[in-house]
Design an enzyme around this catalytic site. Structure first.
Site, short mmCIF file in Angstrom:
data_model
loop_
_atom_site.label_atom_id
_atom_site.label_comp_id
_atom_site.label_asym_id
_atom_site.label_seq_id
_atom_site.Cartn_x
_atom_site.Cartn_y
_atom_site.Cartn_z
CG ASP A 144 20.41 -9.56 -68.80
OD1 ASP A 144 20.92 -8.46 -69.22
OD2 ASP A 144 19.34 -9.62 -68.37
CG HIS A 303 19.96 -0.96 -67.09
ND1 HIS A 303 20.54 -0.21 -68.29
CD2 HIS A 303 20.70 -1.89 -66.81
CE1 HIS A 303 21.54 -0.84 -68.64
NE2 HIS A 303 21.64 -1.86 -67.83
CG HIS A 330 17.86 -3.80 -68.92
ND1 HIS A 330 18.96 -3.88 -70.00
CD2 HIS A 330 17.71 -2.35 -68.96
CE1 HIS A 330 19.11 -2.49 -70.44
NE2 HIS A 330 18.19 -1.67 -69.82
CB VAL A 331 19.07 -4.62 -63.39
CG1 VAL A 331 19.94 -4.07 -62.02
CG2 VAL A 331 18.18 -3.20 -63.82
#
Length: 429
Positions: A144, A303, A330-331
């Site tokens: 990310d 999430h 993602h997180v």
């Protein structure tokens, strides 16, 4: 070579990390970055250069020019070697990309620095270092990434690390349909991505689908970040969204899975993964690493359960294959779990690590569930990056480096023992 720590060293390390955590104040958000084309660039100046592995002995070099030009790379001593490839463009609504060049080199020697230049432009020269063909071997891991001032801090810390290959578990540019941001991202990461192989998989921010107007998914990602899914016809996955590769002379096998490609029974990804793991069974590498985007284990409020369907579909396959570590993004925070399978501690399961904290513009995911699950060993909402150094056939050192006021601070560290070296896990299979 480093060795696994004694009990005393573990205690001292834990105390020092705890003191560091108690003194730490989480950073405030920082502004977005946009990297324009250099003022002195012409329409054939190579930009957005990045390299990736093609097998263990070749490198794919990708770059973009505004106008079309020769897709040729000159490399080696006095640029005496050369390779040619092809170029292509893509369109997204009213945007049309520059010419994306793709060239695969000839056979390269391991642990060697190669100078190279691209196309007809000799003003911009680059150099890359090929990975070693034996252990020890070090991965940098960052997810990310995005384009903020915190991204810049993370990239500075990565530049100071002597890693061999970078793994990126999805969400690269955060362009989110604004295609010029892909160009900015390519320029932002070029100093690092042009000098060491970057191996990536897709995240949700790469989907970029607009019903009716732009129905096809992953258009920019697939055009700009081509991975070696078809390097060997015998092992080809058939899709740039999931693939695998070997490093360190085959001692380490890395499986890059697609969280946003179908993974159910009978799908191409599921069938390819079964075949890939069957090949592992025959040759048994010393280490097996998997990379996904949406984590299968997560105690953050952000999430929650988004990776659960994929976990139910594929976790047993990775468990049976004795995968050592699963990296996820993602997180927007960091979390490390103990070895786990089917929601419970299992000494033959993989270590799950969420590292979606590279520097994205959406900020940190600061809310964790309480109480902390017993299987979650360390969690913190801070920007940073990780390093996974496989020292030998039995031990690897994982370190998470927090971006603490622009200084890379070691906030979490643990030795991991390979499952291939554990007789009890091999008997359990």
């Amino acid at each position: 070579m480093a060795s696994p720590p004694s009990a005393l060293r573990v205690a001292v390390l834990a105390c020092s990390l705890l003191a560091c955590a108690l003194a730490y104040r989480r950073p405030q958000p920082r502004g977005a970055l946009f990297v324009p084309l250099a003022d002195d660039a012409d329409r054939l100046t190579p930009q957005q250069v990045h390299v990736s592995l093609v097998g263990e002995d070749r490198i794919r070099i990708t770059w973009i020019t505004e106008d079309d030009g020769p897709s040729v790379v000159e490399y080696g001593s006095q640029f005496s070697l050369n390779a040619t490839g092809s170029s292509d463009t893509y369109s997204y609504l009213l945007y049309r990309s520059g010419h994306i060049h793709d060239v695969v080199t000839g056979l390269l020697s391991p642990s060697t620095v190669y100078d190279y230049r691209l196309g007809t432009n000799s003003a911009r020269n680059f150099s890359l270092k090929t990975p070693p063909k034996s252990l020890p071997f070090e991965f940098a891991v960052v997810g990310d990434l995005g384009q903020t001032e915190w991204t810049g801090s993370t990239l500075n810390h990565l530049a100071a690390a002597d890693y061999d290959v970078l793994l990126l578990p999805g969400d690269l540019s955060y362009a989110d349909m604004e295609q010029p941001l892909w160009d900015s991202f390519g320029r932002l990461v070029e100093p690092l991505a042009s000098s060491r192989p970057w191996m990536v998989t897709q995240g949700n921010h790469e989907i970029e689908r607009i019903p009716l107007l732009q129905p096809k998914k992953f258009v920019a990602y697939e055009a700009r970040w081509r991975m070696p899914y078809d390097a060997d016809p015998a092992t080809s996955s058939g899709s740039n969204l999931f693939y695998s590769f070997d490093v360190a002379g085959g001692a380490i096998h890395v499986i890059m899975l697609g969280s946003y490609a179908d993974f159910h029974t009978g799908t191409p990804q599921r069938s390819w993964l079964a075949a890939d793991l069957a090949r592992l069974e025959r040759r048994r590498p010393q280490w097996v690493v998997a990379v996904i985007h949406a984590p299968w284990y997560n105690s953050n409020d952000a999430h929650r359960e988004e990776g659960e369907e994929m976990r139910q579909a594929l976790e047993a396959m990775l468990y049976e294959a004795r995968v050592d570590v699963v990296f996820a993004g993602h997180v927007h925070a960091y979390e490390r779990f103990e070895r786990v399978f089917n929601g419970s501690s299992d000494f033959c399961g993989p270590v799950h690590i969420t590292i979606g904290d590279g520097g994205n513009r959406e900020g940190l995911a600061t809310q964790y569930r309480d109480p902390q699950p017993a299987i979650s060993l360390f969690r913190e909402a801070s920007f940073g990056h990780g390093r996974f150094k496989v020292e030998n056939a039995t031990h690897a050192l994982w370190t998470w480096h927090r971006n603490d006021d622009d200084v890379a601070v070691t906030a979490d560290q643990v030795w991991i023992t390979s499952l291939a070296s554990d007789p009890a896990c091999q008997r359990k299979r």
